[in-house]
Design a protein around this motif. Sequence first.
Motif, mmCIF file in Angstrom:
data_model
loop_
_atom_site.group_PDB
_atom_site.id
_atom_site.type_symbol
_atom_site.label_atom_id
_atom_site.label_comp_id
_atom_site.label_asym_id
_atom_site.label_seq_id
_atom_site.Cartn_x
_atom_site.Cartn_y
_atom_site.Cartn_z
ATOM 1 N N PHE A 158 32.731 4.774 8.723
ATOM 2 C CA PHE A 158 33.209 4.736 7.337
ATOM 3 C C PHE A 158 32.980 3.358 6.709
ATOM 4 O O PHE A 158 32.484 3.221 5.593
ATOM 5 N N GLN A 190 37.990 -8.427 13.444
ATOM 6 C CA GLN A 190 36.809 -7.692 12.982
ATOM 7 C C GLN A 190 36.624 -7.883 11.466
ATOM 8 O O GLN A 190 37.524 -8.362 10.781
ATOM 9 N N THR A 191 35.462 -7.484 10.978
ATOM 10 C CA THR A 191 35.105 -7.835 9.607
ATOM 11 C C THR A 191 36.088 -7.273 8.585
ATOM 12 O O THR A 191 36.567 -7.979 7.717
ATOM 13 N N TYR A 192 36.372 -6.004 8.669
ATOM 14 C CA TYR A 192 37.349 -5.419 7.762
ATOM 15 C C TYR A 192 38.403 -4.695 8.603
ATOM 16 O O TYR A 192 38.052 -3.885 9.449
ATOM 17 N N VAL A 193 39.628 -5.019 8.354
ATOM 18 C CA VAL A 193 40.704 -4.345 9.075
ATOM 19 C C VAL A 193 41.362 -3.355 8.130
ATOM 20 O O VAL A 193 41.899 -3.736 7.096
ATOM 21 N N LEU A 194 41.306 -2.109 8.498
ATOM 22 C CA LEU A 194 41.948 -1.093 7.673
ATOM 23 C C LEU A 194 43.397 -0.912 8.114
ATOM 24 O O LEU A 194 43.779 -1.278 9.233
ATOM 25 N N ARG A 195 44.149 -0.351 7.221
ATOM 26 C CA ARG A 195 45.574 -0.203 7.520
ATOM 27 C C ARG A 195 45.794 0.715 8.724
ATOM 28 O O ARG A 195 46.645 0.460 9.578
ATOM 29 N N LEU A 196 45.015 1.779 8.815
ATOM 30 C CA LEU A 196 45.152 2.701 9.926
ATOM 31 C C LEU A 196 44.883 1.994 11.248
ATOM 32 O O LEU A 196 45.539 2.249 12.253
ATOM 33 N N ASP A 249 38.021 -5.967 -5.380
ATOM 34 C CA ASP A 249 37.491 -4.813 -4.675
ATOM 35 C C ASP A 249 38.630 -3.819 -4.565
ATOM 36 O O ASP A 249 39.665 -4.101 -3.960
ATOM 37 N N ARG A 264 39.084 -1.475 -2.870
ATOM 38 C CA ARG A 264 39.391 -0.950 -1.545
ATOM 39 C C ARG A 264 40.375 -1.823 -0.791
ATOM 40 O O ARG A 264 40.820 -1.473 0.289
ATOM 41 N N CYS A 305 43.856 -3.450 0.178
ATOM 42 C CA CYS A 305 45.219 -2.945 0.107
ATOM 43 C C CYS A 305 46.001 -3.653 -0.982
ATOM 44 O O CYS A 305 46.922 -3.112 -1.570
ATOM 45 N N TYR A 306 45.647 -4.907 -1.210
ATOM 46 C CA TYR A 306 46.358 -5.670 -2.223
ATOM 47 C C TYR A 306 45.402 -5.992 -3.339
ATOM 48 O O TYR A 306 44.334 -6.564 -3.121
ATOM 49 N N GLU A 327 48.786 -1.130 -2.594
ATOM 50 C CA GLU A 327 48.074 0.120 -2.760
ATOM 51 C C GLU A 327 48.348 0.969 -1.540
ATOM 52 O O GLU A 327 48.289 0.490 -0.412
ATOM 53 N N LEU A 336 45.717 4.853 3.978
ATOM 54 C CA LEU A 336 45.488 4.325 5.320
ATOM 55 C C LEU A 336 44.170 3.576 5.412
ATOM 56 O O LEU A 336 43.990 2.747 6.272
ATOM 57 N N PHE A 337 43.250 3.876 4.514
ATOM 58 C CA PHE A 337 41.914 3.307 4.657
ATOM 59 C C PHE A 337 41.664 2.122 3.743
ATOM 60 O O PHE A 337 40.530 1.797 3.438
ATOM 61 N N CYS A 338 42.734 1.525 3.268
ATOM 62 C CA CYS A 338 42.511 0.334 2.474
ATOM 63 C C CYS A 338 42.346 -0.855 3.417
ATOM 64 O O CYS A 338 42.753 -0.799 4.580
ATOM 65 N N ILE A 339 41.725 -1.875 2.896
ATOM 66 C CA ILE A 339 41.421 -3.021 3.752
ATOM 67 C C ILE A 339 42.615 -3.959 3.779
ATOM 68 O O ILE A 339 43.021 -4.497 2.749
ATOM 69 N N VAL A 340 43.187 -4.118 4.952
ATOM 70 C CA VAL A 340 44.328 -5.013 5.086
ATOM 71 C C VAL A 340 43.837 -6.446 5.139
ATOM 72 O O VAL A 340 44.396 -7.346 4.526
ATOM 73 N N ARG A 341 42.763 -6.631 5.880
ATOM 74 C CA ARG A 341 42.288 -7.989 6.099
ATOM 75 C C ARG A 341 40.789 -8.002 5.924
ATOM 76 O O ARG A 341 40.082 -7.156 6.469
ATOM 77 N N ASP A 342 40.338 -8.919 5.163
ATOM 78 C CA ASP A 342 38.908 -9.016 4.885
ATOM 79 C C ASP A 342 38.393 -10.294 5.526
ATOM 80 O O ASP A 342 38.696 -11.393 5.074
ATOM 81 N N ASN A 343 37.674 -10.152 6.609
ATOM 82 C CA ASN A 343 37.168 -11.343 7.288
ATOM 83 C C ASN A 343 35.793 -11.747 6.796
ATOM 84 O O ASN A 343 35.102 -12.536 7.415
#
Lengths: 135, 742
Positions: free
Chosen positions: A31, A97-103, B188, B190, B192-193, B211, B214-221
């Motif tokens: 995804f 990791q690059t993007y961490v999703l809430r799930l 963006d 997508r 979460c905040y 927001e 479950l698929f929102c981005i919590v952390r953007d590295n």
Amino acid sequence: MNSSLIYEILLYLNSFYFGMFALCEFGMGIFKAVNLPYPTGTVISEFLLLLFLCCTEFVRIFLGRKGNLTERGLAVLVSIGLTVPSIFGVLYFLIWQTYVLRLEVVLCAIQLILQGLEVGFALLCLLSFYKSGAY
Amino acid sequence: MKNLVLKMGNSAALILGISTFCFYVCIYAQNETQSQEINSTEANIVCTNNVTDDMNYVCDLDKANVTPSSAAITETEDFNGTTEIVGLESTLSTEVVSIANETESGLPVTISTVKSEIQTTKHSETTTETVPATTEMVLEAQPVSNEICACDLSMNSCDINCCCDGDCSDNDRLAFSACHTRTSFNFDSRHCYQTHFVYHNNTELKLVRNEDGLFCIVRDNLPERFTYQNRKVVTTLLEFNKLHRNHKTFSWPAQEVYRPLFDSSAPFRQGSVIWAVVNRTLVPFSLPMKVTHALCQASRAMYYLNDWSGTCQVPASDVERCESHRELSANTFYKGFTVLVSPQFINETYDNRLKEDCPADVCIPVTVHLCSELKSKISLFEQCTEVSDLQSAVYNSALQHCQNVVKEVRYMIYHNGTVGITKVYAYVWLTNMTLNTRLSQKFSITFHWAKDTETFHRSGNPGYIVGKPVMSGKKVTQIFGTEGEIDKEAIEIDENPEKWLSIAGAKNDGRCDLEGNEGNSLRYSVTFGENRRSSCMIFVSPSNFTSPSACAALHKAVIQLLSGNMVANVTSAKEFNFYIATFGDAKVEDTGDWTQVILESVPSFLTSSSRSDDWTLTCKGIVTSIHIDIMFANVGSLAVPQAKILGSVFRFGPPHDIMFTCSSLHCAHETDEQHFEVVSSVSFVDVTKPAIVEFAEPPVYEVKLPHDFFYPFFSNSPLLRPSNALVLVSLFFFPSVQSRLH
């Protein structure tokens, strides 16, 4: 009879949980790879890391259960040792990791709790093995 | 058994070794890829994490909204806090909203206070503690884009409305009305905040909204995706050329001076140059034109069958220039040259000069007509008379103006296709001009077939074409027959498209052309599909306010100007005899092709009053604007849409009070002038419906029964005949027979 029931229950639970975890991670990996930009090579390395985590977890749980049921301290010890890379792998998905999703945060947290509990009970189990001199 | 365990232990150790190796390889690869990008914001993440717990305070948004006071500023100067705002109205409803100053977007780098310095060091410290892998990158960890203060342009001075300027003190910021648009934060959906600005204020407050999902981005590295990649400075020509080659570049085309070449072998067709012969020399036939400003600077070669028109200005600065300037004199435009019928008539190779005089059937002279003032009612041919010679421009010392200067030249060229030009007519309008002024000259050239008598230009066929004038006319009823029993309706339209639907324009000095009568006034044609607004000034003097009747006259004049004499004697909207063609090829006999213009309201001068006290004179209820709404829709095939006008409305604006404020007591100065603006506008509304698939309705089967079907046993019924009776009986009793009968 020194095998720990709770340790066995936890490992049994974890084996199914990790299957689900890996599937979810794989799905979310796809995804993210589709939806978000990645630096070159990062996607592949992340998938490789997941593969590595799968291997580690499989061996860890297998050895843990085997050692617990056959009362072999060495297997349990190896299982505890394998927990370290495994925890790091999960932490990677939780934090680095690059993007961490809430799930992923939720799933990784549960996995970490399970692993932590397993380590605790594995140590208790080992202790009982040594006490009874079964090693 | 022990063996097995040992083996298993061995293998496990091996796996452990391999897997840890794998793990570090992966981590390393990850770091490698990340360090390819210039920045890494590990520092940010850790910082915010660490610090968020420290300071949590609730702040009321309303308070922050209303007064961007210094208190609010100081509150938010502690950038590292996460501020929770509870109970936000309107757009964000009752969601818990937190205000946070993420270090990545909130901290201007240029701030020179001690505080921010401390914060920066704090970041690096925390980073070194927690992420040892990226220690060496900490110093350059701050992304560049978010810290630019683009509005800080004056050094050591506070830029007005530049909220991120470090030179501004809190007190200085109180003088700001707003904040300059700062470097926009990376957005963006997508995440979460999501961060939104609460409002443009002097503080650094930002709004963060949770927001769900479950698929929102919590952390953007990977914040690098919001920054440009850095490129190295180019030092050598080789590098420069290499970069240059790999990217699209625009280069100016090499300018070539275009000179039309004489070519007698090429066919004489549209786009070929028209040649004139001056003293045996062939030159392109050209007319003056403007290039970079309004003056007639250059001449433009005319091309065969290309209609052209242009205006430019000619100054007459002194007496000598009045008489010697070529463009002012009419002779320039018809005398001293002949027009070549077609280049093909000259066989010899062209070497600038002809060897002998051009024969009369190959080079034709220009027939010149002198025209009087332009009037709409009479056609061009009626107001112009053929003359053999025209007076050249002369300075009249008595009247102190330049006489007989050219105002307009219209060339009408009759042609016969490739055979060439048959006749050249020049229609010249002359005028007088005072010295030291500029005269606006108009030149045009039109081509007509020699066989044509009178052509009427459609505005489209059938649908209107964008840019063509909207056809309009009046309905007339002609009564035929002795007792007037056959009355025929038709639409009367002017031949000149400029006299169709139009709006008032302004003269050179911005004044409305009130004096122009009967279509002579300056008006702009309403062209299809082009929204237009034009306004002009009406100047009033105290004499306009003397009596109610003077006000009424002013009102009437304005209405006349706005509507173009259309609403002169109209008392009700139904009476408004003004029609617009629905299609560009509408026929005048077919009144169904025309639609009546709807008058929203008849502007009546009811409150006819002029009030004057000592300092102001007032005319009440003067309508000063008109808006023409034209609705159109495309009809027909999608491939060739045809625009059809569905209807139009004249809307007069609300009446205004025109006031004349006296500059001196009792408005003594009769010559004083004040002005008000009169506005006309046109807008086209596209109401095209999207294409829909329509199927034919299924056919209706009409089942017809014999008329006596329900009464078959009456004596005269044909059904009662023996044979029919037999059939009927068999139908009832032997269903098998029925099938056989079929």
